[in-house]
Design an enzyme around this catalytic site. Structure first.
Site, short mmCIF file in Angstrom:
data_model
loop_
_atom_site.label_atom_id
_atom_site.label_comp_id
_atom_site.label_asym_id
_atom_site.label_seq_id
_atom_site.Cartn_x
_atom_site.Cartn_y
_atom_site.Cartn_z
N GLY A 170 21.65 64.08 51.01
CA GLY A 170 21.62 62.84 50.55
C GLY A 170 22.77 62.18 50.66
N GLY A 216 17.57 56.96 59.82
CA GLY A 216 17.31 56.12 58.89
C GLY A 216 18.49 55.43 58.33
N SER A 233 18.64 61.22 45.60
CA SER A 233 17.85 60.54 44.47
C SER A 233 16.82 61.39 43.46
CB SER A 233 17.29 59.04 44.68
OG SER A 233 15.98 59.49 45.32
N HIS A 274 23.09 66.21 38.67
CA HIS A 274 22.57 65.55 37.73
C HIS A 274 21.25 66.73 37.07
CE1 HIS A 274 21.02 62.36 35.16
NE2 HIS A 274 20.11 61.80 35.88
N SER A 298 45.60 40.16 17.16
CA SER A 298 46.17 39.55 15.80
C SER A 298 45.46 39.87 14.58
CB SER A 298 45.84 37.85 16.16
OG SER A 298 44.37 37.68 16.02
#
Length: 398
Positions: free
Chosen positions: A85, A112, A147, A172, A318
């Site tokens: 990938g 591709g 993916s 992942h 502040s």
């Protein structure tokens, strides 16, 4: 404006952080696969391991100093690292590994879009650019950076090449954790590891080129060789991580999907929109509404949080800003907590993963995604933001 002397504050914090050290060390090292013992005997040496206090809990971390460049070059000198990938992670990790001097090949669909991008970035067909099947076959360490949907769809193609003795690497925990949906299971005789950069592959690459690094989580799902832990540490450093911390495949994907839908992307977009819309409804101009909602957050206040924490950001604002933030933050917490609980359950029970797979598998997904992104792009808040960004001094050097 809430912040004071933000640039000086950040500079002081950076200098302080560079001087700080809270580590306690343990030592240890071991050879890799027995078949490769001769190749790695030269670095049967001690390495650093730090245990740090994270908010009262002790956790192990690994740093670049634990795996200096020459050490991981020696470690992987007999390996071919195959990156499957060439999306954001494949691109970022592949280029970083290549620039670090490792033997890296890329596997994508021939001719591709990703193939053409890889060629444009110096990958040579037949030398270090191959089809997915060829790369998976050649690699002794296979980085499955397709993916999530493609990992599911192409697993029957990839699996036959993940043979005993190899290492299968993910960034992942999705495919392994949601195996009922992806049908991706750890093959027998293979080390299965994870290194997940905490950011996009694009950011990983950019920070690497700047001499910096994203933090990454690491995990071992299957340790056949007995050396999977040290191998994923070395890989984590070699791809350009700043430091590594331990997790599991399930915890990585749960926290990742939860965070992306929550404060990292989904929730912050919703909060930006809601505040902007209220300001506009009350008669504030687009430039004022954007500056008070997004620009001050990203350019002034969030850098202070990143430098030294929420309390530091409050301390450099502040008194009026401090008081308002302290008084109102609990209301936002109470309002959002039930939503986050629902979101986590949706992640854990597989609802979010199934929706992602279903949407990403649609033939017209890229086209429909562009429609959704164009809607955001053309909304008033982000059109106003484009003008605001153009007025930043660094964007006006003429």
């Amino acid at each position: 404006m809430a912040s004071r002397s933000a640039s000086r504050t950040i500079a002081r914090v950076a200098a302080s952080a560079a001087r700080s050290s809270l580590a306690t060390r343990t030592m240890g090292a071991a050879p890799r696969f027995a078949a490769r013992a001769s190749a790695v005997s030269s670095f049967q040496q001690t390495r650093g391991l730090k245990t740090l206090n994270f908010g009262g809990s002790q956790e192990k971390v690994y740093e670049r100093s634990d795996w200096p460049k020459q050490k991981f070059l020696d470690y992987f000198k007999n390996d071919t690292i195959a990156v499957l990938g060439y999306g954001p992670q494949g691109h970022g990790q592949g280029l970083n590994l290549r620039d670090n001097g490792l033997n890296v090949i890329v596997g994508v669909r021939k001719d591709g879009r990703s193939w053409k991008k890889a060629v444009a970035e110096g990958w040579v067909p037949g030398k270090n650019l191959f089809t997915i099947e060829e790369a998976a076959d050649k690699g002794s360490i296979v980085l499955n950076l397709l993916s999530d949907a493609a990992q599911r769809d192409l697993w029957p193609t990839v699996k036959p090449f993940i043979t005993p003795g190899k290492t299968l690497y993910f960034s992942h925990g999705f495919a392994i954790t949601y195996k009922e949906q992806t049908h991706v299971e750890a093959p027998a005789g293979v080390d299965v590891v994870l290194c997940a950069p905490k950011g996009s592959g694009t950011t990983l690459r950019t920070l690497f080129l700047e001499g910096k690094g994203l933090n990454s989580s690491i995990a071992v799902f299957q340790d056949v060789s007995g050396k999977a832990h040290e191998r994923v540490q070395a890989l984590g450093v070699a791809i350009g991580s700043g430091y590594l911390y331990e997790t599991t495949f399930a915890k990585e994907v749960y926290s990742d999907l939860f965070g992306e839908r929550g404060v990292l992307m989904g929730a912050i977009n919703g909060l930006f929109r809601a505040q902007y819309d209220v300001l506009r409804a009350q008669g504030h101009s687009p430039s004022e509404a954007f500056n008070e909602t997004v620009e001050e957050a990203t350019q002034s206040l969030y850098p202070l949080i990143g430098a030294k924490g929420m309390d530091w950001m409050y301390a450099n604002c502040s008194v009026t800003a401090q008081r308002g933030a302290l008084d109102w933050h609990q209301k936002f917490y109470d309002a959002s907590l039930p939503v986050f609980k629902d979101l986590y359950e949706s992640v854990k029970n597989g609802t979010e993963s199934q929706r992602a797979l279903d949407k990403n598998s649609q033939a017209d997904y890229r086209e429909s995604l562009e429609v959704e992104l164009e809607e955001i792009r053309q909304s008033e808040i982000w059109r106003a933001g484009e003008t605001v960004r153009s007025l930043r001094p660094e964007n006006n050097k003429d």
